[in-house]
Write a protein that holds these residues in place. Structure first.
Motif, PDB file in Angstrom:
ATOM      1  N   VAL A 342       0.945  -1.043  -0.028  1.00  0.00           N
ATOM      2  CA  VAL A 342      -0.119  -0.055   0.176  1.00  0.00           C
ATOM      3  C   VAL A 342       0.905   1.163   0.062  1.00  0.00           C
ATOM      4  N   ASP A 343       0.135   2.400  -0.339  1.00  0.00           N
ATOM      5  CA  ASP A 343       0.744   3.615  -0.261  1.00  0.00           C
ATOM      6  C   ASP A 343       1.135   4.186   0.925  1.00  0.00           C
ATOM      7  N   CYS A 344      -0.116   3.882   1.839  1.00  0.00           N
ATOM      8  CA  CYS A 344       0.134   4.598   3.300  1.00  0.00           C
ATOM      9  C   CYS A 344      -0.335   3.727   4.231  1.00  0.00           C
ATOM     10  N   SER A 345       0.087   3.774   5.612  1.00  0.00           N
ATOM     11  CA  SER A 345      -0.054   2.854   6.692  1.00  0.00           C
ATOM     12  C   SER A 345      -0.233   3.643   8.089  1.00  0.00           C
ATOM     13  N   VAL A 363       0.332   3.876  31.775  1.00  0.00           N
ATOM     14  CA  VAL A 363      -0.953   3.512  31.018  1.00  0.00           C
ATOM     15  C   VAL A 363      -1.197   4.519  30.224  1.00  0.00           C
ATOM     16  N   GLY A 364      -1.487   4.283  29.007  1.00  0.00           N
ATOM     17  CA  GLY A 364      -1.982   5.510  28.051  1.00  0.00           C
ATOM     18  C   GLY A 364      -0.975   6.009  27.164  1.00  0.00           C
ATOM     19  N   THR A 365       0.421   5.371  27.369  1.00  0.00           N
ATOM     20  CA  THR A 365       1.539   5.569  26.718  1.00  0.00           C
ATOM     21  C   THR A 365       1.192   4.940  25.119  1.00  0.00           C
ATOM     22  N   VAL A 366       1.287   5.740  23.974  1.00  0.00           N
ATOM     23  CA  VAL A 366       1.144   5.124  22.748  1.00  0.00           C
ATOM     24  C   VAL A 366       2.038   5.851  21.626  1.00  0.00           C
ATOM     25  N   TRP A 367       2.642   4.977  20.900  1.00  0.00           N
ATOM     26  CA  TRP A 367       3.213   5.232  19.799  1.00  0.00           C
ATOM     27  C   TRP A 367       2.483   5.165  18.402  1.00  0.00           C
ATOM     28  N   ILE A 368       2.635   6.372  17.674  1.00  0.00           N
ATOM     29  CA  ILE A 368       1.915   6.409  16.415  1.00  0.00           C
ATOM     30  C   ILE A 368       2.895   6.428  15.179  1.00  0.00           C
ATOM     31  N   CYS A 369       3.205   5.511  14.240  1.00  0.00           N
ATOM     32  CA  CYS A 369       3.796   5.715  12.985  1.00  0.00           C
ATOM     33  C   CYS A 369       2.753   5.614  11.979  1.00  0.00           C
ATOM     34  N   THR A 370       3.024   6.806  11.116  1.00  0.00           N
ATOM     35  CA  THR A 370       2.306   6.684   9.952  1.00  0.00           C
ATOM     36  C   THR A 370       3.120   7.029   8.836  1.00  0.00           C
ATOM     37  N   THR A 371       2.795   6.066   7.720  1.00  0.00           N
ATOM     38  CA  THR A 371       3.540   6.263   6.265  1.00  0.00           C
ATOM     39  C   THR A 371       3.100   6.781   5.383  1.00  0.00           C
ATOM     40  N   ASP A 374       7.215   7.056   0.780  1.00  0.00           N
ATOM     41  CA  ASP A 374       8.572   6.891   1.230  1.00  0.00           C
ATOM     42  C   ASP A 374       8.874   7.616   2.568  1.00  0.00           C
ATOM     43  N   LYS A 375       7.947   8.426   2.994  1.00  0.00           N
ATOM     44  CA  LYS A 375       8.066   9.352   4.297  1.00  0.00           C
ATOM     45  C   LYS A 375       7.230   8.539   5.304  1.00  0.00           C
ATOM     46  N   TYR A 376       7.734   8.876   6.491  1.00  0.00           N
ATOM     47  CA  TYR A 376       7.256   8.412   7.579  1.00  0.00           C
ATOM     48  C   TYR A 376       6.983   9.477   8.783  1.00  0.00           C
ATOM     49  N   ALA A 397      -6.241   9.640  16.605  1.00  0.00           N
ATOM     50  CA  ALA A 397      -4.789  10.420  16.447  1.00  0.00           C
ATOM     51  C   ALA A 397      -4.261   9.726  15.296  1.00  0.00           C
ATOM     52  N   GLY A 398      -4.206   8.359  15.023  1.00  0.00           N
ATOM     53  CA  GLY A 398      -3.364   8.005  14.044  1.00  0.00           C
ATOM     54  C   GLY A 398      -4.101   8.165  12.530  1.00  0.00           C
ATOM     55  N   MET A 399      -5.598   8.326  12.719  1.00  0.00           N
ATOM     56  CA  MET A 399      -5.941   8.777  11.202  1.00  0.00           C
ATOM     57  C   MET A 399      -5.752  10.179  11.105  1.00  0.00           C
ATOM     58  N   LEU A 400      -5.690  10.968  12.150  1.00  0.00           N
ATOM     59  CA  LEU A 400      -5.251  12.693  11.854  1.00  0.00           C
ATOM     60  C   LEU A 400      -4.047  12.687  11.636  1.00  0.00           C
ATOM     61  N   GLN A 401      -3.276  11.846  12.103  1.00  0.00           N
ATOM     62  CA  GLN A 401      -1.452  12.041  12.015  1.00  0.00           C
ATOM     63  C   GLN A 401      -1.347  11.695  10.335  1.00  0.00           C
ATOM     64  N   LEU A 402      -1.845  10.650   9.896  1.00  0.00           N
ATOM     65  CA  LEU A 402      -1.837  10.421   8.253  1.00  0.00           C
ATOM     66  C   LEU A 402      -2.626  11.523   7.556  1.00  0.00           C
ATOM     67  N   LEU A 403      -3.780  11.850   8.137  1.00  0.00           N
ATOM     68  CA  LEU A 403      -4.113  12.901   7.300  1.00  0.00           C
ATOM     69  C   LEU A 403      -3.532  14.063   7.097  1.00  0.00           C
ATOM     70  N   GLU A 404      -2.681  14.525   8.130  1.00  0.00           N
ATOM     71  CA  GLU A 404      -1.775  15.717   8.077  1.00  0.00           C
ATOM     72  C   GLU A 404      -0.720  15.364   6.987  1.00  0.00           C
ATOM     73  N   MET A 405      -0.315  14.173   7.135  1.00  0.00           N
ATOM     74  CA  MET A 405       0.870  13.897   6.137  1.00  0.00           C
ATOM     75  C   MET A 405       0.285  13.923   4.538  1.00  0.00           C
ATOM     76  N   VAL A 406      -0.922  13.299   4.285  1.00  0.00           N
ATOM     77  CA  VAL A 406      -1.596  13.290   3.077  1.00  0.00           C
ATOM     78  C   VAL A 406      -1.883  14.663   2.542  1.00  0.00           C
ATOM     79  N   GLU A 407      -2.375  15.549   3.286  1.00  0.00           N
ATOM     80  CA  GLU A 407      -2.623  16.886   2.716  1.00  0.00           C
ATOM     81  C   GLU A 407      -1.451  17.916   2.778  1.00  0.00           C
ATOM     82  N   ASN A 408      -0.387  17.426   3.559  1.00  0.00           N
ATOM     83  CA  ASN A 408       0.967  18.323   3.370  1.00  0.00           C
ATOM     84  C   ASN A 408       1.866  17.758   1.998  1.00  0.00           C
ATOM     85  N   GLY A 409       1.413  16.626   1.554  1.00  0.00           N
ATOM     86  CA  GLY A 409       1.942  15.998   0.406  1.00  0.00           C
ATOM     87  C   GLY A 409       3.339  15.347   0.807  1.00  0.00           C
TER      88      GLY A 409
END
Length: 409
Positions: A342-345, A363-371, A374-376, A397-409
């Motif tokens: 896929v293009d994004c994850s 509790v509540g600690t979360v790491w989110i990586c979006t791709t 070739d960017k992450y 938060a995960g969906m918003l983080q990816l949305l930010e990447m997609v909109e910024n190109g």
């Protein structure tokens, strides 16, 4: 024009079912220009039904009731309304014919179902094209009471195709004008403080409603009256100037649909790798019709061996940094991107709770990586102590983080 909604049924009061009818009806009435003055849920009790009608008619012009119209003995609404309006039940052949049309395709017509063709003599009968219980409309001293079945899909069909058009024809109403903004990056109180001057100086008749959800805010700016559209547009311009890039969308829409629209517009595909969210992001994304155009699948890598065997996360990263870490989140995201082509994850690993936290990683600690190709981007979040809210916050938060990447190109 003021309205009240009354839902009838002991099953609502004891928590056996959730009353979704009221929220849906209130939303539709508001959009149509009616003011919903109050909502009540009451039991299958004749005196309580009559007392409630008396009470609400003192304050509203229209009472919309749902429930208690079935064929069994606990369905008493129709008989109670006859008592209240001083009329009797009569057999209606047109209702029987409608019932036959409804039930012919899936069941036989028994005596209890046939008895639903008895209707109050002094009312307007509206055929229920998707169910067996007819709708009754009473005109009472310049006011209206409508009794509808409580089955949600029947009520919705009747409201959309019969009741709302008739109410609009009978009453003069003012248009309800609104603009909705989905806003990120603010708590409710922080947002209220940020736009306090704007809110304090709204013209008379305008309102601003805050509807918080986990990780997002919904703002609704509204006013009544078609003639006030130019004023509304001016206030929208001011509000957009204050919020800027914090605005995720300018319509009433969920984040999974916003992300899906962007992905579809750009011809991008998506997969998720989820640990602490347990597939919740995949569920949210696939709840949107048409998501198969961009969503390719998910790996719910709850166990470390799944991270290693399927996503090809290195054992070294797990041993050195732990499952809840930047390094593992990145490898999960890259693994999902590679395995599902896929293009994004979106990859999420964290401690949802209520147990499992440490001083270093509570509790509540979360790491989110979006791709995105070739960017992450990998970010650490610290949510709260409660499992359900942590899962939803992390998902949003995960969906918003990816949305930010997609909109910024």
């Amino acid at each position: 024009m003021k309205t009240a909604i009354v839902t009838i049924g002991d099953e609502i009061l004891i928590g056996q079912i959730v009353d979704t009818n009221s929220a849906w009806m209130a939303h539709q009435l508001t959009l149509a220009g009616f003011e919903v003055e109050e909502i009540q849920s009451i039991g299958d009790n004749a005196q309580q039904i009559k007392d409630t009608i008396d009470n609400v008619f003192q304050r509203v012009d229209v009472v919309l009731m749902t429930g208690g119209l079935g064929p069994t003995k606990d369905d008493i609404t129709k008989k109670t309304l006859c008592d209240y309006f001083g009329t009797t039940l009569v057999f209606d052949d047109s209702v029987l014919e409608n019932i036959k049309n409804v039930v012919s395709s899936f069941t036989s017509l028994n005596e209890l179902t046939r008895n639903q063709a008895y209707v109050p003599k002094d009312c307007t009968v509206i055929q229920n094209r998707v169910g067996t219980a007819p709708v009754t409309w009473f005109d009472h001293k310049g006011k209206v009471l409508v009794s509808m079945p409580g089955v949600p899909h029947e009520m919705k069909y009747i409201m959309e195709n019969e009741i709302l058009p008739r109410l609009k024809q009978k009453f003069e109403i003012e248009a309800y004008l609104k603009r909705v903004f989905i806003v990120k990056g603010y708590t409710e109180s922080a947002l209220a403080m940020h736009i306090a001057d704007f809110e304090d100086n709204l013209p008379e008749g305008f309102g601003l409603a805050y509807l918080p959800s986990l990780g997002l805010m919904k703002l609704r700016l509204f006013v009544r009256g078609e003639q006030r559209l130019p004023e509304l547009n001016e206030q929208v311009k001011k509000l957009k100037g204050l919020l800027g890039e914090a605005i995720v969308a300018e319509k009433d829409i969920v984040v999974e649909k916003i992300l899906g629209e962007r992905l579809f517009e750009k011809g991008l595909t998506l997969a998720t790798a989820e640990s602490c969210t347990g597939g919740n992001i995949a569920h949210m994304i696939t709840s949107v019709a048409g998501s198969s155009n961009y969503f390719k699948g998910s790996v719910v890598s709850y166990a470390n061996e799944t991270k290693v065997n399927i996503l090809q996360v290195s054992q070294e990263a797990l041993n050195r940094f732990g499952a809840v870490s930047e390094a593992v989140a990145i490898e999960m995201a890259r693994g999902a991107q590679r395995v599902l082509n896929v293009d994004c994850s979106i990859a999420i690993t964290g401690i949802a709770g209520p147990d499992g936290g440490t001083d270093e990683k509570p509790v509540g600690t979360v790491w989110i990586c979006t791709t995105y190709k070739d960017k992450y981007v990998a970010r650490k979040y610290q949510f709260g102590k409660y499992r359900d809210s942590n899962i939803m916050r992390a998902s949003n938060a995960g969906m918003l983080q990816l949305l930010e990447m997609v909109e910024n190109g």
